[in-house]
Design an enzyme around this catalytic site. Sequence first.
Site, PDB file in Angstrom:
ATOM      1  N   GLY A 229      -0.421   9.023  99.930  1.00 51.56           N
ATOM      2  CA  GLY A 229      -0.760   9.608 101.216  1.00 51.56           C
ATOM      3  C   GLY A 229      -1.963   9.032 101.916  1.00 51.56           C
ATOM      4  O   GLY A 229      -2.284   9.431 103.030  1.00 51.56           O
ATOM      5  N   GLU A 265      -0.693   7.925  93.272  1.00 56.91           N
ATOM      6  CA  GLU A 265       0.473   7.040  93.333  1.00 56.91           C
ATOM      7  C   GLU A 265       0.549   6.409  94.724  1.00 56.91           C
ATOM      8  O   GLU A 265       1.528   6.572  95.452  1.00 56.91           O
ATOM      9  CB  GLU A 265       1.757   7.787  92.983  1.00 56.91           C
ATOM     10  N   CYS A 266      -0.485   5.670  95.063  1.00 51.93           N
ATOM     11  CA  CYS A 266      -0.516   4.998  96.363  1.00 51.93           C
ATOM     12  C   CYS A 266       0.437   3.802  96.367  1.00 51.93           C
ATOM     13  O   CYS A 266       0.632   3.141  95.352  1.00 51.93           O
ATOM     14  CB  CYS A 266      -1.926   4.513  96.677  1.00 51.93           C
ATOM     15  N   GLY A 267       0.996   3.516  97.519  1.00 51.04           N
ATOM     16  CA  GLY A 267       1.824   2.332  97.717  1.00 51.04           C
ATOM     17  C   GLY A 267       1.331   1.542  98.902  1.00 51.04           C
ATOM     18  O   GLY A 267       0.839   0.424  98.781  1.00 51.04           O
ATOM     19  N   ARG A 268       1.423   2.159 100.087  1.00 52.87           N
ATOM     20  CA  ARG A 268       1.024   1.505 101.331  1.00 52.87           C
ATOM     21  C   ARG A 268      -0.427   1.016 101.274  1.00 52.87           C
ATOM     22  O   ARG A 268      -0.731  -0.111 101.650  1.00 52.87           O
ATOM     23  CB  ARG A 268       1.178   2.496 102.488  1.00 52.87           C
ATOM     24  N   CYS A 343      21.708  -6.738 118.163  1.00 55.09           N
ATOM     25  CA  CYS A 343      22.409  -6.272 119.361  1.00 55.09           C
ATOM     26  C   CYS A 343      22.208  -4.772 119.536  1.00 55.09           C
ATOM     27  O   CYS A 343      23.171  -3.987 119.560  1.00 55.09           O
ATOM     28  CB  CYS A 343      23.888  -6.612 119.270  1.00 55.09           C
ATOM     29  N   TYR A 372       6.471  -1.367 103.049  1.00 53.52           N
ATOM     30  CA  TYR A 372       7.492  -0.723 103.879  1.00 53.52           C
ATOM     31  C   TYR A 372       7.943  -1.614 105.035  1.00 53.52           C
ATOM     32  O   TYR A 372       8.124  -1.151 106.160  1.00 53.52           O
ATOM     33  CB  TYR A 372       6.987   0.631 104.397  1.00 53.52           C
TER      34      TYR A 372
END
Length: 407
Positions: A229, A265-268, A343, A372
């Site tokens: 978060g 549990e960070c990712g970004r 398109c 992401y």
Amino acid sequence: MAVNSTLIQDYIAKQSKEVCAFIYDLDFLSSHMQTLVAQLPTQVDSYYAIKANSDEAVLAALLPHVYGFEVASMGEIAKVRAVSRDVPIAFGGPGKTISELQTALDLNVELFHLESELQLARLNHLAAERGMRVKCLLRVNPHFDLPTATLQMAGQATQFGIDEMELMALLPRLSDYPHLEVIGFHFHCLSNNLDAYKHAALVRHYVQTAQQWATQFKLNLTTINVGGGIGVTYQPHEQEFDFARYCELLAQLCRDYPHLRLATECGRYISAECGVYLCEVTDIKQNHGQYFAVLRGGSHHFRLPSSWQHNHPFVVIARDIWPYSFARPAAVKVAVTLCGELCTPKDVLAKQVTVASLRADDIVMFQKAGAYGWHISHHDFLSHPHPERVYIKDQTLLISEDNHVTR
């Protein structure tokens, strides 16, 4: 800029076809992770949420510096086990099936984040068949208020976690699941919070709430996962998350609860800065009085901007050579919409942003694309070529041999 700009220029100079590539700086990523972990209190275990970027090269670069990896599918478990047979894995996600739980046990998953009573029943059944006890946390969808953030997974009606009211009925019955060892709770309620003080206050509230439940229901509480978060600034007016101050506040919390371990549990926040997405401008045109730059790429590679409906930060890398006799389209000191090759009018990465100069064959480099981006995108829509995947390691460019698989 986080990613090595000299090597990016070298990469562009060597291209003989239209440029479209993700470049991930593993040197920066390793250094960044070391810096983050060094600031965290020793009571905090840092997992990397691999949904942000699950490339094997990225996982291998982070492996020496994280406590473990947080996963949400069988495929992600397999990716982690491809880089390590024994690194701790925490398995989350709202849709765990019997097959996934079975595979997770086969592959030595250390900890399960259970999100419903059915998940408890399934895992207890499988553990009983093996004559073992399995450690787990109960993921909570609480009823208390949460800070404002880009995404909110709890504190409201969502598919995530066990409703707090149902949890109160479940906790007295944990003995119904003798093959599960419930060691604590999991709170992952929001995403991309940029306020370190509010985030630390929220974590403290998680801990206080969990401790209250442990006392009320006589639980052996040892671990609280406070989720990820932590936000990344994508807009110039946004304030960077003060990670150093956040860690100071976490340290005080740990002193107040010395018997508990916390997990993040960070990712970004870990991987966003390590990556850029390069797109060559294939055309510049006007429609209804507005300029549009069409890119060799788009949301099928980099879905984040259209998903979050924001103008993603970018810089223009000028290329002065134009080897053709026909005119070179350009936009100078005007607002331009950067759109992809799909398109659909929704294929937009930045809308009506002013550029000093942008021409066909110039390169647009989208920053903070290490999380992401490729990993949440619909790669094969319209069957355009995949971008090249390039890694910087030991100050050297390493190009993937197969755009579908990291080598």
